[in-house]
Design a protein around this motif. Structure first.
Motif, short mmCIF file in Angstrom:
data_model
loop_
_atom_site.label_atom_id
_atom_site.label_comp_id
_atom_site.label_asym_id
_atom_site.label_seq_id
_atom_site.Cartn_x
_atom_site.Cartn_y
_atom_site.Cartn_z
N UNK A 54 19.41 5.12 -61.58
CA UNK A 54 20.37 4.01 -61.57
C UNK A 54 19.94 2.88 -62.50
N UNK A 55 18.64 2.68 -62.62
CA UNK A 55 18.16 1.65 -63.53
C UNK A 55 18.39 2.01 -64.98
N UNK A 56 18.29 3.29 -65.33
CA UNK A 56 18.47 3.72 -66.71
C UNK A 56 19.93 3.74 -67.13
N UNK A 57 20.85 3.95 -66.16
CA UNK A 57 22.27 4.03 -66.51
C UNK A 57 22.79 2.63 -66.86
N UNK A 58 24.06 2.58 -67.28
CA UNK A 58 24.66 1.31 -67.69
C UNK A 58 25.68 0.80 -66.68
N UNK A 59 25.59 1.28 -65.45
CA UNK A 59 26.48 0.79 -64.41
C UNK A 59 26.16 -0.67 -64.12
N UNK A 60 27.20 -1.39 -63.67
CA UNK A 60 27.00 -2.80 -63.32
C UNK A 60 26.19 -2.90 -62.02
N UNK A 61 25.65 -4.08 -61.80
CA UNK A 61 24.87 -4.29 -60.58
C UNK A 61 25.70 -4.11 -59.33
N UNK A 62 26.99 -4.50 -59.38
CA UNK A 62 27.86 -4.35 -58.21
C UNK A 62 28.09 -2.87 -57.89
N UNK A 63 28.32 -2.08 -58.94
CA UNK A 63 28.52 -0.64 -58.71
C UNK A 63 27.25 -0.01 -58.14
N UNK A 64 26.11 -0.38 -58.69
CA UNK A 64 24.84 0.17 -58.20
C UNK A 64 24.63 -0.19 -56.73
N UNK A 65 25.00 -1.41 -56.36
CA UNK A 65 24.84 -1.83 -54.96
C UNK A 65 25.71 -0.96 -54.04
N UNK A 66 26.98 -0.78 -54.42
CA UNK A 66 27.89 0.02 -53.58
C UNK A 66 27.41 1.47 -53.50
N UNK A 67 27.00 2.01 -54.63
CA UNK A 67 26.52 3.39 -54.67
C UNK A 67 25.27 3.54 -53.81
N UNK A 68 24.35 2.58 -53.90
CA UNK A 68 23.12 2.63 -53.11
C UNK A 68 23.42 2.50 -51.62
#
Length: 787
Positions: A54-68
């Motif tokens: 998730x850190x290497x991808x270019x997803x936004x922080x909000x998307x990473x939070x929801x996914x996590x």
């Protein structure tokens, strides 16, 4: 503009972080505080790997939070569920874990020692998952894994404090500390190298190696000092005020934590059975309102029936004590039948979900004869025939804890009085051998009383009813009674002297009298029906419902319950109408009430029918099980599919997923439709660079303040208009404009962090001004005169 986002990926740093977290989870696992700690290792490694991705991808922080968050909701219950027997259905595992957590949280919030280690295990899974995921994610995103490192470091210190000091255990913590020192040193070096490169300062190729070697030596020295200084201080400065103050403060914290770790330190209840192999009736019965378990049945209770939640049956009596001498055992798996029952008449089947509210138990409470159970268990009983184990009790393997749920399908007797009255007394030899036992010193007065009560009656049922009614009419219920003299049998003393007793005495008296006149009977113990709700399919069972009752054997009908204890309502059997207008119906609760008019055959259930009914292991699931299973599969497959899509796009060189608005607009245009304005605006914003998206706060704030900017205005003109409308936003607006010009028209990169911070300040000020304007307007409307 170049939209490439720079990452802090560094193989040595990533490897150091992975090994450090693995060592920390191993440190917890070797404590052996509770079962399932190895799951913490698994979820820690998964967290580190997902964090890197998730850190290497270019997803936004909000998307990473929801996914996590979705991953957390799935992975933590999944790992917890794996600690239970793999033959238990997953739906029941999750519901049992939820019940256990609810009870342990209630105990913790009320300040009492927690009786189940599931709360501790859940907390460790969550802490290690959160720490590993956030540390690895922020290591790659911005080179700042400090929150996760601090969280895991505190956890290791707490583990070190509670776990008895042993040399091997200390090595794990020492190695973890050295790895952390190396990681911090590596990150500091990477930060310096970036500064040197941006300033044009050349760097020797050996610098990195020398730096890590120095960090390793320093880390070893620091860890050695840290692990030995406390012992030196204790040796050199005993009983100092500072040390006493520190110890006292820590004891307060430790006392708070002791409630959570109570089940790890041996203070929790030990495994045991609710009723043991022997049962002394005693002289007192103490009722309590404490809830033992709750029950929900698959259908309303049939009219004319009553549930008894049996924990164990006893077959042998001697001098006021009952013994369970059943020697035959059978292992029961959740998908197999306990055993097929004989072709007994007038019974009905029902499935019950039982939720435990009491600490560790082994006895599974079952009504009637259990057919299948959703937990691995051991059946104890008497092998009456090669295919029929006359079950005394079911013991859960392993024992169950408070909050757990299990399901049992049972065959319950519901005889029609007219039919059971025709049952005769030619009992099988195996039944007579076990259930007609009487002690060698059996008082003849009891036999004489039984013969007197049943004089002139021909059938076993009539005789049993007569003895039941005699006890209800002539024995007074008392929860505390006088002890019998040593030379008298307690039942004889109750029947002929005190005429007082509680349920164990009522049931024992009936069983002994029945056996004395040749009718097989046994003692069943457990709980009475309890408090029934209005729908007749849910029950709350409390300690005050603890009960004993006789079960009497009838040919063609099997074991049938009777109720001699006077504080329990009398059992009223169903009868067939026999008057001139009778049509063969049942006049006290038809069997049709069992399953909405589908009447069972009076010939009973054959073992073959039962085996066919149990062919599917899903028979214990609720009616809407297919919906639940599909939802669970979707929840499980969503993050997996999303992760696979991310991996494929990374391999194809397209590390981003198009925003939803872009996808919707493209598909609408493809099929000849025009996209709504709000979707078009969302899609337009999605195509902007991060810097342009930050500057979009300026026109957005102007629209909010009622001064929308013409799109033809330059960024400088839009900022000038915003400053006129919102003077307080001058500094962040000018800062944002400066970063926009630097990023678009100069070779220097823009400070994205500063630009985004200024963007947020502008929107915060605009919203505050808009809200104040609304409030002033409302006040003016409330006071038109201005006062």
């Amino acid at each position: 503009m170049n939209r490439t986002v720079q990452r802090w990926w560094d193989w040595p740093a990533s490897l150091l972080l992975l090994i450090a977290f693995w060592i920390a989870s191993l440190r917890l696992d070797i404590t052996d505080w509770t079962d399932g700690l190895s799951r913490v290792i698994t979820i820690t490694l998964i967290g580190v790997l997902f964090g890197f991705l998730l850190g290497q991808c270019r997803f936004s922080g909000r998307f990473v939070f929801i996914y996590s968050l979705i991953l957390s909701i799935i992975l933590i219950p999944w790992q917890l569920g794996l600690t239970l027997n793999d033959k238990i259905p997953w739906l029941e595992r999750l519901s049992s874990l939820g019940g256990r957590l609810w009870i342990t949280l209630d105990q913790f919030t009320h300040g009492v020692p927690v009786e189940d280690s599931v709360l501790f295990l859940t907390a460790m899974l969550f802490v290690f998952w959160l720490a590993s995921l956030t540390a690895s994610y922020h290591l790659v995103r911005n080179g700042r894994p400090w929150f996760g490192l601090a969280l895991i470091g505190i956890s290791v210190l707490i583990i070190e404090f509670y776990d008895p000091p042993r040399a091997v255990h200390g090595l794990y913590s020492s190695l973890f500390a050295i790895l952390v020192v190396l990681l911090v040193s590596r990150l500091y070096f990477l930060n310096l190298r970036r500064r040197w490169e941006s300033s044009g300062i050349p760097m020797d190729a050996e610098t990195s190696f020398d730096w890590m070697r120095a960090a390793l030596i320093s880390g070893v020295i620091l860890v050695f000092l840290a692990w030995n200084i406390p012992s030196w201080i204790r040796a050199l400065s005993p009983n100092t005020p500072e040390r006493r103050e520190f110890v006292q403060s820590w004891l307060v914290v430790r006392e708070k934590l002791s409630n959570v770790v109570a089940p790890l330190s041996g203070t929790a209840p030990t495994e045991g059975e609710y009723y043991q192999n022997d049962l002394i009736m005693g002289t007192t019965f103490t009722p309590s309102d404490e809830v033992v378990f709750t029950v929900t049945s698959s259908e309303p209770r049939p009219a004319g029936s009553r549930y008894y939640w049996r924990a164990r049956a006893y077959d042998r009596y001697q001098n006021g004590e009952w013994f369970s001498t059943y020697s035959d055992r059978e292992e029961v798996t959740p998908v197999d039948e306990v055993l097929p029952i004989p072709d007994w008449k007038e019974r009905f089947d029902s499935t019950f979900a039982i939720t435990l509210q009491t600490p560790i138990i082994r006895n599974l409470f079952t009504p009637g004869l259990p057919l299948s159970v959703s937990r691995p268990a051991q059946a104890l009983g008497n092998l009456i025939a090669p295919t029929f184990l006359d079950t005394s009790t079911l013991l859960a393997v392993p024992p169950l804890r408070a909050g757990e749920i299990y399901r049992v399908k049972s065959s319950i007797s519901l005889p029609i009085k007219n039919d059971i009255e025709t049952s005769q007394g030619d009992y099988p030899e195996a039944i007579q051998r076990v259930y007609l036992q009487l002690p060698s010193n059996f008082p003849e007065d009891i036999r004489n009383l039984a013969e007197e009560i049943t004089a002139g009656l021909d059938t076993p049922f009539d005789k049993t009813e007569a003895i039941t009614n005699y006890l209800r009419q002539n024995i007074t219920y008392k929860p505390a009674i006088q002890a019998a003299p040593y030379y008298l049998d307690p039942i004889e003393f109750m029947l002929f002297t005190t005429k007082e007793g509680f349920c164990f005495y009522y049931a024992s008296a009936e069983i002994l009298m029945l056996r004395s006149i040749g009718i097989p009977a046994r003692l069943a113990v457990g709980f009475a029906e309890g408090e029934m709700n209005d729908r007749r399919n849910s029950f709350t069972v409390r300690r005050k419902d603890a009960h004993a009752w006789p079960e009497v054997y009838f040919n063609d009908f099997g074991w049938v319950e009777f109720e001699p204890t006077v504080i329990q309502s009398a059992l009223v059997r169903r009868e067939l109408s026999t008057g001139p207008n009778a049509s063969g119906g049942v006049n006290s609760g038809p069997l049709q009430s069992i399953d909405e008019g589908k009447e069972r055959s009076s010939t009973g259930i054959t073992p073959e029918d039962f085996l066919q009914d149990q062919a599917s292991p899903q028979t214990n699931l609720p009616a809407n099980r297919s919906i639940i299973i599909w939802l669970a599969l979707l929840l499980l497959l969503f993050p997996i599919g999303l992760g696979l899509l991310l991996w494929l796009r990374l391999r194809s060189g397209k590390p981003t997923i198009p925003p939803l608005a872009v996808v919707v607009e493209a598909n609408l245009i493809r099929y000849g439709f025009s996209a709504p304005g709000w979707i078009h605006e969302r899609a337009r914003l999605a195509h902007l660079t991060p810097l342009e998206q930050a500057f979009n706060a300026v026109p957005k704030a102007l629209r909010l303040l009622g001064k929308p900017a013409n799109p033809s205005l330059t960024p400088a003109e839009q900022v000038s208009r915003l400053v006129e409308t919102l003077p307080k936003g001058q500094i962040p607006a000018l800062t944002l404009l400066e970063e926009l010009h630097r990023g678009m028209y100069s070779p220097l990169p823009a400070n994205m962090e500063l630009a985004q911070k200024s963007s947020r300040q502008i929107m915060r000020l605009a919203r505050r001004t808009w809200l104040q304007k609304i409030i002033r307007l409302e006040k003016f409307r409330g006071h038109p005169s201005g006062f």
